[in-house]
Structures are given as C-alpha cells and as structure tokens.
Design a protein around this motif. Structure first.
Motif, short mmCIF file in Angstrom:
data_model
loop_
_atom_site.label_atom_id
_atom_site.label_comp_id
_atom_site.label_asym_id
_atom_site.label_seq_id
_atom_site.Cartn_x
_atom_site.Cartn_y
_atom_site.Cartn_z
N GLU A 187 10.56 -126.23 44.34
CA GLU A 187 10.48 -124.95 45.04
C GLU A 187 11.71 -124.14 44.70
OE1 GLU A 187 10.29 -123.23 49.62
OE2 GLU A 187 10.23 -125.38 49.23
N LEU A 188 11.53 -122.84 44.61
CA LEU A 188 12.61 -121.96 44.19
C LEU A 188 12.61 -120.71 45.05
CD1 LEU A 188 14.74 -121.22 41.91
CD2 LEU A 188 12.82 -120.18 40.71
N ILE A 189 13.78 -120.21 45.37
CA ILE A 189 13.92 -118.95 46.09
C ILE A 189 14.72 -118.00 45.21
CG2 ILE A 189 14.90 -117.77 48.08
CD1 ILE A 189 12.44 -119.43 48.75
N ILE A 190 14.14 -116.82 44.95
CA ILE A 190 14.78 -115.79 44.13
C ILE A 190 15.09 -114.60 45.01
CG2 ILE A 190 14.42 -114.20 42.20
CD1 ILE A 190 12.44 -116.22 41.05
N ASN A 191 16.23 -113.97 44.77
CA ASN A 191 16.56 -112.74 45.48
C ASN A 191 15.75 -111.58 44.90
OD1 ASN A 191 18.50 -113.89 47.21
ND2 ASN A 191 20.07 -113.76 45.62
N GLY A 192 14.96 -110.94 45.75
CA GLY A 192 14.12 -109.83 45.30
C GLY A 192 14.48 -108.54 45.99
N PRO A 193 13.87 -107.44 45.59
CA PRO A 193 14.18 -106.13 46.16
C PRO A 193 13.83 -106.00 47.64
CG PRO A 193 12.28 -106.00 44.70
CD PRO A 193 12.87 -107.35 44.52
N ALA A 194 12.90 -106.86 48.13
CA ALA A 194 12.52 -106.82 49.56
C ALA A 194 13.02 -108.06 50.29
CB ALA A 194 11.01 -106.69 49.69
N GLY A 195 13.88 -108.83 49.65
CA GLY A 195 14.38 -110.06 50.26
C GLY A 195 14.00 -111.27 49.44
N ARG A 196 13.80 -112.38 50.12
CA ARG A 196 13.51 -113.65 49.46
C ARG A 196 12.16 -113.63 48.75
NH1 ARG A 196 13.75 -116.94 53.93
NH2 ARG A 196 11.54 -116.56 54.30
N ILE A 197 12.11 -114.19 47.53
CA ILE A 197 10.86 -114.38 46.80
C ILE A 197 10.66 -115.88 46.61
CG2 ILE A 197 9.69 -114.10 44.58
CD1 ILE A 197 11.00 -111.39 44.28
N GLU A 198 9.54 -116.38 47.09
CA GLU A 198 9.20 -117.80 46.94
C GLU A 198 8.57 -118.03 45.57
OE1 GLU A 198 6.58 -121.26 49.26
OE2 GLU A 198 6.12 -119.11 49.54
N ALA A 199 9.00 -119.06 44.87
CA ALA A 199 8.51 -119.28 43.50
C ALA A 199 8.44 -120.77 43.18
CB ALA A 199 9.42 -118.57 42.50
N ARG A 200 7.80 -121.06 42.07
CA ARG A 200 7.79 -122.39 41.48
C ARG A 200 8.13 -122.23 40.00
NH1 ARG A 200 7.37 -122.98 46.06
NH2 ARG A 200 6.07 -124.39 47.29
N TYR A 201 8.90 -123.19 39.50
CA TYR A 201 9.41 -123.05 38.13
C TYR A 201 9.29 -124.35 37.37
CZ TYR A 201 12.91 -122.48 34.40
OH TYR A 201 13.56 -122.44 33.18
N HIS A 202 8.73 -124.28 36.18
CA HIS A 202 8.70 -125.41 35.26
C HIS A 202 9.75 -125.16 34.18
CE1 HIS A 202 7.33 -128.49 32.46
NE2 HIS A 202 7.38 -127.55 31.52
N HIS A 203 10.69 -126.08 34.06
CA HIS A 203 11.82 -125.90 33.14
C HIS A 203 11.68 -126.77 31.91
CE1 HIS A 203 15.93 -124.98 31.92
NE2 HIS A 203 16.11 -126.27 31.70
N ASP B 202 2.94 -103.46 49.42
CA ASP B 202 3.37 -102.10 49.08
C ASP B 202 2.37 -101.36 48.19
OD1 ASP B 202 5.41 -100.06 49.30
OD2 ASP B 202 5.93 -100.49 47.20
N GLY B 203 1.23 -101.96 47.92
CA GLY B 203 0.21 -101.26 47.17
C GLY B 203 0.44 -101.15 45.68
N GLY B 204 1.46 -101.80 45.17
CA GLY B 204 1.70 -101.79 43.73
C GLY B 204 3.15 -101.61 43.32
N PRO B 205 3.82 -100.52 43.74
CA PRO B 205 5.21 -100.31 43.30
C PRO B 205 6.15 -101.44 43.71
CG PRO B 205 4.29 -98.27 44.15
CD PRO B 205 3.28 -99.35 44.45
N GLY B 206 6.05 -101.90 44.94
CA GLY B 206 6.91 -102.98 45.39
C GLY B 206 6.60 -104.29 44.68
N GLU B 207 5.32 -104.53 44.44
CA GLU B 207 4.92 -105.75 43.75
C GLU B 207 5.40 -105.73 42.30
OE1 GLU B 207 3.03 -105.48 47.43
OE2 GLU B 207 2.95 -103.98 45.82
#
Length: 257
Positions: free
Chosen positions: A3-19, A76-81
């Motif tokens: 599990e990964l947490i990335i800093n995004g423009p609206a706060g925390r972004i939850e992610a998964r990462y294969h390295h 956000d209907g698109g721009p935020g995403e």
C-alpha cells in the motif's frame, strides 16, 4: 504490492505500486473507471492491466482518484482527477528517473483522463485505452495525438458502442507518424466480465509488439550512430593525411635538401 500513500493536490492519494529493481525499468500508470459509478483502482480490468504491464518488467502504479477509498478530496468532474493523475505520474517518475519508457493506460472514464495527461506530458511513449467512452466524452483535444497506442472494447458493450470507438480510432489514424490500433473482443461487455483473460492476451500481445519494435529501433539507432562516427573518423583521417602532405610538408622536404 505494498500500500502506498502519495501527496496529491487534494490531499492523500491511495495507491498500489509494483516495483522493478532495474534502474531503467519502464513505467506505467493505470487509471480506473468513473468514481461515481463504482470505479476504483481494484476494478478487475484495472488489475488486469496492472498485472499485464508488471509481467513485462514495468514498474506499475495504480491509484484511487480523489474521494475514492482512502484518497482524500471530492469528485471534481475531470480537472481534479487529471491533477491527481499528474501527481501520480510525477511520483512514479521521481521513483524511476531513468525509466527507458513511459506508458499510460485507462479504463472507461480513466481513458479520458489518461489521454488528457498524454497531451500534457510529451515523455509518454504509448497508451492503452480500454472501453474509451468516445460517445460520452469529448476526445477532440487529441489534435494531434502525440503517441501511438491501442484502443480496446467489447462487441457486447452497451455503454460504448464499437462503432463509436472505431470512429475515434479512424480520426486519430489520419495523423502522420501515429499508429492507433483498435481491437474488439468478442463477447465482452463494458466491464469485460469473464473476458479479462482475452483482454490480457490482446493488451499483452500489443505491448510485446511495441516493446520489440522499441528495442529494434534502439539497435538501429546505435548502428546509425556507429556509421556516422565511422564516417566522421574517415573524414578526420583524410584531413590528417592532407595536412601531412600539404605545403608545410613540402617545405620540410626542401630544408632537408
């Protein structure tokens, strides 16, 4: 698959990462379907794409748009995403600064965001669009489309008719130097229920083809560079020979007499 947490423009972004450990491993970003219709990074098609890229040595990131799962913020209907996707790609490029290729893939709504990001990021080498909602969203911003890629949909898709995807593909194919492939998977609906293996075969086959071509192009480029260097060396040798047999050399011969 930590599990990964990335800093995004609206706060925390939850992610998964294969390295992938190789410094120059290629990278891929996967974008999920519409958040307001149940789309998440754990969608079966998203995971299928994630797995297909990982199998081919990519470092792969998938994440939840704002307001989905543990990602903060609101739809956000698109721009935020799009801003979320840009932040995710920034993170991926920071982790893999020496990646030899950069790809993006999306599912349904995610394809609309993916293609907008493609237009803003010239480093993206290729794309995979699964069930692109070309009848629901405006894709006219792809003028011209900067990279070659693959459009995939099912012939039983009642949300996005195959004819609509074919029309979008035909428009993009008219651009010089860009090749857009379109594959239709028999029996597949918009969600590719019971057809993810077929999807993996199609996407995997396309990736194998593009990666093999990229390797061949690199080899050809190396050969051309060797030929250019050999030509430059021949020219330098000719100049040295001319200098050795020029007026200065003749004068030296006269002094010896």
């Amino acid at each position: 698959m930590p599990e990964l947490i990335i800093n995004g423009p609206a706060g925390r972004i939850e992610a998964r990462y294969h390295h992938e450990p190789a410094n120059d491993s290629p990278i891929a970003l996967i974008l999920h379907p519409h958040p307001q219709f149940g789309g998440t990074m754990n969608n079966q098609v998203v995971y299928s794409l994630y797995y297909t890229f990982a199998q081919r040595g990519f470092s792969v990131l998938r994440f939840n748009f704002r307001g989905v799962g543990r990602s903060q913020g609101f739809w956000d209907g698109g721009p935020g995403e799009l801003a979320d996707a840009a932040s995710a790609l920034d993170w991926l490029q920071m982790v893999k600064p020496d990646a030899k290729y950069c790809w993006i893939a999306g599912v349904s709504f995610g394809t609309w965001i993916a293609m907008q990001l493609l237009m803003r990021r010239p480093e993206i080498d290729g794309f995979i669009c699964v069930a692109p909602p070309s009848n629901l969203y405006d894709f006219s911003f792809l003028a011209p489309c900067p990279s070659s890629g693959l459009m995939v949909n099912g012939d039983k898709d009642r949300v996005v008719p195959s004819a609509s995807v074919a029309e979008l593909t035909a428009k993009l194919k008219t651009q010089r130097g860009i090749k857009i492939d379109h594959e239709v998977i028999p029996g597949a609906n918009h969600f590719f229920e019971d057809k993810t293996e077929d999807l993996e075969k199609v996407v995997g086959g396309y990736l194998d083809m593009r990666l093999a071509k990229a390797i061949q192009d690199r080899e050809n480029q190396k050969e051309r560079e060797k030929e250019r260097e050999a030509a430059r060396e021949r020219e330098r040798q000719r100049e040295r020979e001319e200098a050795a047999s020029g007026p200065a050399a003749d004068a030296d011969d006269g002094d010896d007499e």
